[in-house]
Write an enzyme that holds these catalytic residues in place. Structure first.
Site, mmCIF file in Angstrom:
data_model
loop_
_atom_site.group_PDB
_atom_site.id
_atom_site.type_symbol
_atom_site.label_atom_id
_atom_site.label_comp_id
_atom_site.label_asym_id
_atom_site.label_seq_id
_atom_site.Cartn_x
_atom_site.Cartn_y
_atom_site.Cartn_z
ATOM 1 N N ASP A 51 37.599 85.846 19.926
ATOM 2 C CA ASP A 51 37.013 86.602 21.030
ATOM 3 C C ASP A 51 37.256 85.881 22.354
ATOM 4 O O ASP A 51 36.905 84.709 22.515
ATOM 5 C CB ASP A 51 35.511 86.784 20.804
ATOM 6 C CG ASP A 51 35.229 87.563 19.529
ATOM 7 O OD1 ASP A 51 35.597 88.745 19.473
ATOM 8 O OD2 ASP A 51 34.656 86.978 18.586
ATOM 9 N N ASP A 94 40.993 80.482 18.574
ATOM 10 C CA ASP A 94 39.746 81.212 18.674
ATOM 11 C C ASP A 94 40.101 82.695 18.771
ATOM 12 O O ASP A 94 41.244 83.049 19.084
ATOM 13 C CB ASP A 94 38.991 80.742 19.921
ATOM 14 C CG ASP A 94 37.758 81.579 20.192
ATOM 15 O OD1 ASP A 94 36.904 81.677 19.292
ATOM 16 O OD2 ASP A 94 37.663 82.146 21.299
#
Length: 220
Positions: free
Chosen positions: A8, A6
């Site tokens: 952010d 991922d």
């Protein structure tokens, strides 16, 4: 084996940037700012706006405005501890980023943080269904040429962990927001995580978990 990250909250700190863009959009549209911000973690703009706007056309137009606003709000984006060192040392072609951000926004944020943009970047405009649907992580694994069940996902939200687990991958929770009991490990950040190539796969070292030698399977 592949490593699927991922973006952010996992690789970069973009919280201030995201909050500024979404708060501005919500105020312009007369939407409840606090409710909009609470709906953000791990989700695409389309999925978020579907909770607040009256139909597909309004959602699509709103998502496009948010995309432009987020693209222009990247000055405060910074790499999270350990991210640069980890990504720099990874074997080429063995890792990908899977993010709920649009590709243009993801590229801008990674560049602002001084992180490499991998050849495989699965963004919101690459999928039909956002997290917690596994589509993004499944696409990431296919693009790396490996089964998702042999991958390790690094995520900072429960929504993202559910997506990774649904794809069949092992998941490492990053930061303090992940509560899912099925993660393989939890780390504060990416410092201390090491990956090296071996004759039969990769050697993944997670702080507090020792070493996991992998070939056709996930960490043991």
């Amino acid at each position: 084996m592949g490593l699927l990250f991922d973006m952010d909250g996992t690789l970069i700190d973009s919280a201030a940037s995201i909050e500024r863009a979404w708060s501005a959009y919500a105020r312009e549209e007369g939407l409840p700012v606090d409710a909009v911000l609470a709906a953000l973690p791990g989700r695409t703009a389309v999925d978020i706006l579907a909770d607040f706007l009256p139909g597909p056309r309004a959602v699509a137009e709103g998502a496009e405005r948010v995309r432009r606003m987020q693209r222009d709000h990247v000055r405060e984006v910074r790499p999270l501890p350990g991210a640069r060192a980890l990504l720099t040392g990874l074997p080429a072609g063995r890792w990908a980023v899977v993010t709920a951000a649009y590709e243009e926004v993801a590229r801008a944020r990674l560049a602002a943080a001084g992180l490499a943009v991998p050849p495989v970047l699965i963004a919101a405009d690459s999928v039909r269904r956002g997290k917690p649907d596994p589509e993004g992580y499944e696409r990431g694994a296919r693009a790396l040429g490996v089964p998702a069940r042999t991958c390790v996902v690094f995520e900072d939200t429960d929504v993202g962990v559910r997506a990774g687990l649904a794809a069949g991958a092992r998941c490492v929770g990053v930061g303090g927001a992940v509560t899912d009991p099925d993660v393989a490990a939890r780390v504060t950040d990416l410092r201390g995580i090491g990956v090296s190539a071996t004759g039969s796969g990769l050697l993944l070292r997670v702080p507090g978990r020792g070493e996991a030698r992998t070939a056709n399977g996930g960490p043991r």
